[in-house]
Design a protein around this motif. Structure first.
Motif, PDB file in Angstrom:
ATOM      1  N   SER A   1      -9.172   5.372   2.115  1.00  0.00           N
ATOM      2  CA  SER A   1      -8.655   4.558   0.875  1.00  0.00           C
ATOM      3  C   SER A   1      -8.578   2.769   1.117  1.00  0.00           C
ATOM      4  O   SER A   1      -8.976   2.404   2.092  1.00  0.00           O
ATOM      5  CB  SER A   1      -6.958   4.413   1.175  1.00  0.00           C
ATOM      6  OG  SER A   1      -6.210   4.910   2.355  1.00  0.00           O
ATOM      7  N   LEU A   2      -8.306   2.219  -0.038  1.00  0.00           N
ATOM      8  CA  LEU A   2      -8.620   0.604  -0.318  1.00  0.00           C
ATOM      9  C   LEU A   2      -7.497   0.550  -1.660  1.00  0.00           C
ATOM     10  O   LEU A   2      -7.301   1.544  -2.761  1.00  0.00           O
ATOM     11  CB  LEU A   2      -9.579   0.304  -0.359  1.00  0.00           C
ATOM     12  CG  LEU A   2     -10.708   0.334  -1.090  1.00  0.00           C
ATOM     13  CD1 LEU A   2     -11.057  -0.043  -2.802  1.00  0.00           C
ATOM     14  CD2 LEU A   2     -12.104   0.341  -0.396  1.00  0.00           C
ATOM     15  N   GLU A   3      -7.251  -0.261  -2.019  1.00  0.00           N
ATOM     16  CA  GLU A   3      -6.892  -1.157  -3.492  1.00  0.00           C
ATOM     17  C   GLU A   3      -7.704  -2.712  -3.385  1.00  0.00           C
ATOM     18  O   GLU A   3      -7.824  -3.504  -2.701  1.00  0.00           O
ATOM     19  CB  GLU A   3      -5.697  -1.300  -3.478  1.00  0.00           C
ATOM     20  CG  GLU A   3      -4.473  -1.909  -2.340  1.00  0.00           C
ATOM     21  CD  GLU A   3      -3.815  -2.118  -1.511  1.00  0.00           C
ATOM     22  OE1 GLU A   3      -3.242  -2.398  -0.504  1.00  0.00           O
ATOM     23  OE2 GLU A   3      -4.085  -0.387  -1.419  1.00  0.00           O
ATOM     24  N   THR A   4      -7.678  -2.835  -4.748  1.00  0.00           N
ATOM     25  CA  THR A   4      -8.021  -3.662  -4.964  1.00  0.00           C
ATOM     26  C   THR A   4      -7.629  -4.453  -6.934  1.00  0.00           C
ATOM     27  O   THR A   4      -7.392  -3.350  -7.729  1.00  0.00           O
ATOM     28  CB  THR A   4      -9.785  -3.782  -6.111  1.00  0.00           C
ATOM     29  OG1 THR A   4     -10.244  -5.377  -6.015  1.00  0.00           O
ATOM     30  CG2 THR A   4     -10.766  -3.351  -6.852  1.00  0.00           C
TER      31      THR A   4
ATOM     32  N   SER B   1       0.963  -1.376   0.356  1.00  0.00           N
ATOM     33  CA  SER B   1      -0.063  -0.091   0.252  1.00  0.00           C
ATOM     34  C   SER B   1       0.829   1.226  -0.188  1.00  0.00           C
ATOM     35  O   SER B   1       0.257   2.008   0.202  1.00  0.00           O
ATOM     36  CB  SER B   1      -0.732  -0.201   1.318  1.00  0.00           C
ATOM     37  OG  SER B   1      -1.662  -1.492   1.240  1.00  0.00           O
ATOM     38  N   LYS B   2       2.036   1.333  -0.744  1.00  0.00           N
ATOM     39  CA  LYS B   2       2.892   2.431  -0.362  1.00  0.00           C
ATOM     40  C   LYS B   2       2.476   3.422  -1.188  1.00  0.00           C
ATOM     41  O   LYS B   2       2.945   4.921  -1.333  1.00  0.00           O
ATOM     42  CB  LYS B   2       4.331   1.826  -1.559  1.00  0.00           C
ATOM     43  CG  LYS B   2       5.409   2.906  -0.989  1.00  0.00           C
ATOM     44  CD  LYS B   2       5.160   3.309   0.444  1.00  0.00           C
ATOM     45  CE  LYS B   2       7.189   3.623  -0.213  1.00  0.00           C
ATOM     46  NZ  LYS B   2       7.199   3.988   1.325  1.00  0.00           N
ATOM     47  N   TRP B   3       1.670   3.500  -2.838  1.00  0.00           N
ATOM     48  CA  TRP B   3       0.941   4.572  -3.091  1.00  0.00           C
ATOM     49  C   TRP B   3      -0.522   5.066  -1.625  1.00  0.00           C
ATOM     50  O   TRP B   3      -0.256   6.359  -2.195  1.00  0.00           O
ATOM     51  CB  TRP B   3      -0.545   3.509  -3.826  1.00  0.00           C
ATOM     52  CG  TRP B   3      -1.653   3.187  -3.554  1.00  0.00           C
ATOM     53  CD1 TRP B   3      -1.476   1.722  -2.892  1.00  0.00           C
ATOM     54  CD2 TRP B   3      -3.392   3.967  -2.646  1.00  0.00           C
ATOM     55  NE1 TRP B   3      -2.752   1.736  -2.216  1.00  0.00           N
ATOM     56  CE2 TRP B   3      -3.404   2.502  -2.305  1.00  0.00           C
ATOM     57  CE3 TRP B   3      -2.823   5.191  -3.228  1.00  0.00           C
ATOM     58  CZ2 TRP B   3      -4.855   2.909  -1.882  1.00  0.00           C
ATOM     59  CZ3 TRP B   3      -4.660   5.501  -3.006  1.00  0.00           C
ATOM     60  CH2 TRP B   3      -5.261   4.406  -2.419  1.00  0.00           C
ATOM     61  N   THR B   4      -0.445   4.681  -0.984  1.00  0.00           N
ATOM     62  CA  THR B   4      -0.944   5.432  -0.014  1.00  0.00           C
ATOM     63  C   THR B   4      -0.252   6.781   0.788  1.00  0.00           C
ATOM     64  O   THR B   4      -1.115   8.095   1.154  1.00  0.00           O
ATOM     65  CB  THR B   4      -1.763   5.125   0.777  1.00  0.00           C
ATOM     66  OG1 THR B   4      -1.223   4.318   1.498  1.00  0.00           O
ATOM     67  CG2 THR B   4      -2.808   4.216   0.650  1.00  0.00           C
ATOM     68  N   ASP B   5       1.134   7.212   0.081  1.00  0.00           N
ATOM     69  CA  ASP B   5       1.673   7.842   0.753  1.00  0.00           C
ATOM     70  C   ASP B   5       2.029   8.895  -0.339  1.00  0.00           C
ATOM     71  O   ASP B   5       1.968  10.520   0.598  1.00  0.00           O
ATOM     72  CB  ASP B   5       3.656   7.153   0.448  1.00  0.00           C
ATOM     73  CG  ASP B   5       3.593   6.446   1.249  1.00  0.00           C
ATOM     74  OD1 ASP B   5       3.745   5.847   2.509  1.00  0.00           O
ATOM     75  OD2 ASP B   5       5.376   5.564   1.400  1.00  0.00           O
ATOM     76  N   GLN B   6       1.245   9.850  -0.861  1.00  0.00           N
ATOM     77  CA  GLN B   6       0.842  10.344  -2.260  1.00  0.00           C
ATOM     78  C   GLN B   6       0.314  11.151  -1.479  1.00  0.00           C
ATOM     79  O   GLN B   6      -0.953  11.969  -1.889  1.00  0.00           O
ATOM     80  CB  GLN B   6       0.552   9.910  -3.412  1.00  0.00           C
ATOM     81  CG  GLN B   6       1.574   9.062  -4.391  1.00  0.00           C
ATOM     82  CD  GLN B   6       0.733   8.443  -5.953  1.00  0.00           C
ATOM     83  OE1 GLN B   6       0.877   9.210  -6.318  1.00  0.00           O
ATOM     84  NE2 GLN B   6       0.850   6.727  -5.516  1.00  0.00           N
ATOM     85  N   LEU B   7      -0.609  10.458  -0.424  1.00  0.00           N
ATOM     86  CA  LEU B   7      -2.179  11.587   0.222  1.00  0.00           C
ATOM     87  C   LEU B   7      -2.259  11.949   1.016  1.00  0.00           C
ATOM     88  O   LEU B   7      -2.713  13.155   1.493  1.00  0.00           O
ATOM     89  CB  LEU B   7      -3.185  10.018   0.322  1.00  0.00           C
ATOM     90  CG  LEU B   7      -3.767   9.121  -0.268  1.00  0.00           C
ATOM     91  CD1 LEU B   7      -4.246   8.676   0.573  1.00  0.00           C
ATOM     92  CD2 LEU B   7      -4.142   9.583  -1.348  1.00  0.00           C
ATOM     93  N   HIS B   8      -0.596  11.822   1.660  1.00  0.00           N
ATOM     94  CA  HIS B   8       0.120  13.158   2.480  1.00  0.00           C
ATOM     95  C   HIS B   8      -1.529  13.013   3.934  1.00  0.00           C
ATOM     96  O   HIS B   8      -2.134  14.179   3.781  1.00  0.00           O
ATOM     97  CB  HIS B   8       0.140  13.969   1.910  1.00  0.00           C
ATOM     98  CG  HIS B   8       0.760  14.002   1.016  1.00  0.00           C
ATOM     99  ND1 HIS B   8       2.675  13.894   1.230  1.00  0.00           N
ATOM    100  CD2 HIS B   8       0.775  14.236  -0.425  1.00  0.00           C
ATOM    101  CE1 HIS B   8       3.464  13.820   0.773  1.00  0.00           C
ATOM    102  NE2 HIS B   8       2.299  14.167  -0.869  1.00  0.00           N
ATOM    103  N   GLN B   9      -2.146  11.900   4.311  1.00  0.00           N
ATOM    104  CA  GLN B   9      -3.554  12.328   4.821  1.00  0.00           C
ATOM    105  C   GLN B   9      -3.556  10.917   6.122  1.00  0.00           C
ATOM    106  O   GLN B   9      -3.788   9.993   5.632  1.00  0.00           O
ATOM    107  CB  GLN B   9      -4.862  12.134   3.091  1.00  0.00           C
ATOM    108  CG  GLN B   9      -5.863  12.159   4.959  1.00  0.00           C
ATOM    109  CD  GLN B   9      -6.385  13.365   5.177  1.00  0.00           C
ATOM    110  OE1 GLN B   9      -5.790  13.296   6.533  1.00  0.00           O
ATOM    111  NE2 GLN B   9      -6.994  14.061   4.594  1.00  0.00           N
TER     112      GLN B   9
ATOM    113  N   GLY C   1      -5.293   6.197  -8.299  1.00  0.00           N
ATOM    114  CA  GLY C   1      -4.344   5.976  -9.822  1.00  0.00           C
ATOM    115  C   GLY C   1      -4.400   4.374  -9.858  1.00  0.00           C
ATOM    116  O   GLY C   1      -5.158   3.847  -9.329  1.00  0.00           O
ATOM    117  N   ILE C   2      -3.369   3.858 -10.450  1.00  0.00           N
ATOM    118  CA  ILE C   2      -3.531   2.211 -11.049  1.00  0.00           C
ATOM    119  C   ILE C   2      -1.543   2.931 -11.048  1.00  0.00           C
ATOM    120  O   ILE C   2      -0.948   2.926 -11.793  1.00  0.00           O
ATOM    121  CB  ILE C   2      -3.973   2.867 -12.672  1.00  0.00           C
ATOM    122  CG1 ILE C   2      -5.454   2.565 -12.194  1.00  0.00           C
ATOM    123  CG2 ILE C   2      -3.872   1.115 -12.938  1.00  0.00           C
ATOM    124  CD1 ILE C   2      -5.986   1.958 -14.417  1.00  0.00           C
ATOM    125  N   VAL C   3      -1.680   1.322 -10.290  1.00  0.00           N
ATOM    126  CA  VAL C   3      -0.036   0.648  -9.963  1.00  0.00           C
ATOM    127  C   VAL C   3      -0.172  -0.652 -11.135  1.00  0.00           C
ATOM    128  O   VAL C   3      -0.977  -0.656 -10.996  1.00  0.00           O
ATOM    129  CB  VAL C   3      -0.067  -0.235  -8.538  1.00  0.00           C
ATOM    130  CG1 VAL C   3       1.507  -0.344  -8.919  1.00  0.00           C
ATOM    131  CG2 VAL C   3      -0.448   0.965  -8.016  1.00  0.00           C
TER     132      VAL C   3
END
Length: 211
Positions: A172-175, A124-132, A193-195
């Motif tokens: 937040s979540l991912e699928t 879930s590294k992408w959540t670093d972009q949220l700054h939240q 976004g899409i990883v």
């Protein structure tokens, strides 16, 4: 996250939950990519979920629809303070145990190497972009296949949204299953976004803004 409407999972529930999670994710696109051999996947996944549940029991909240354990929600409340030393120790122990299982079940190291390549899908590294930090992150939302279409996912999601709205939290979540995106959009999520890295696999990263 707190809830008076959901069952708080206990450690003695783990064996049944490992089975439920395995049944839910045995054909998930992520695990099919990481563990292509089906026999290896069937052996490995209960062990991997055992590691996950032990880690999440210490660092997150684990809920079920009821003591029947037909549906599971694992959520990390990023707004809550935590002991960073304990967090990293728990994470490191889980990671070492996971590596042990990967190597034992597939001595060729192919599965182990897939997990190394696939770490961006797993952490879930992408959540670093949220700054939240005022945010809930849903790690697992799963319903026993035999109990799907009985409103259990709806129950878990609406309870999460209720708590988030009361405390003004983003979710937040991912699928990795494109068929799930429309369901989450129904609950007010949008694709952030899409990883797509190292595998022919898309991870859909979704957020639900503070309401």
């Amino acid at each position: 996250m707190e809830s008076q409407n959901l069952y708080r999972v206990q450690k003695q529930d783990f064996p049944k939950l490992e089975k439920v999670l395995t049944e839910c994710f045995i054909h998930d696109p992520l695990y099919v990519k990481l563990i292509p051999d089906e026999d290896t996947r069937k052996r490995l996944m209960p062990e991997l979920f055992e590691c996950d549940l032990n880690e999440f029991f210490e660092t997150c909240e684990i809920f079920a629809d009821s003591s029947e354990l037909n549906a599971i929600l694992v959520v990390s409340d990023e707004s809550e303070p935590y002991n960073i030393f304990q967090y990293y120790i728990t994470e490191a122990k889980a990671s070492l145990k996971t590596d042990e299982y990967l190597i034992r079940e597939d001595p060729s190291l192919k599965t182990f190497w897939n997990f190394v390549k696939g770490r961006d899908y797993l952490n879930s590294k992408w959540t670093d972009q949220l700054h939240q930090e005022e945010r809930l992150h849903i790690i697992y939302l799963a319903v026993n296949p035999a109990m799907q279409h009985h409103g259990l996912a709806d129950l878990l999601m609406k309870e999460t949204i209720r708590y988030a709205n009361e405390h003004r939290l983003m979710i937040s979540l991912e699928t990795h299953n494109p068929n799930n995106v429309a369901m989450y959009q129904h609950f007010g999520f949008k694709v952030f976004g899409i990883v797509e890295k190292n595998f022919d696999l898309k991870q859909y990263c979704l957020i639900r803004e503070v309401q």
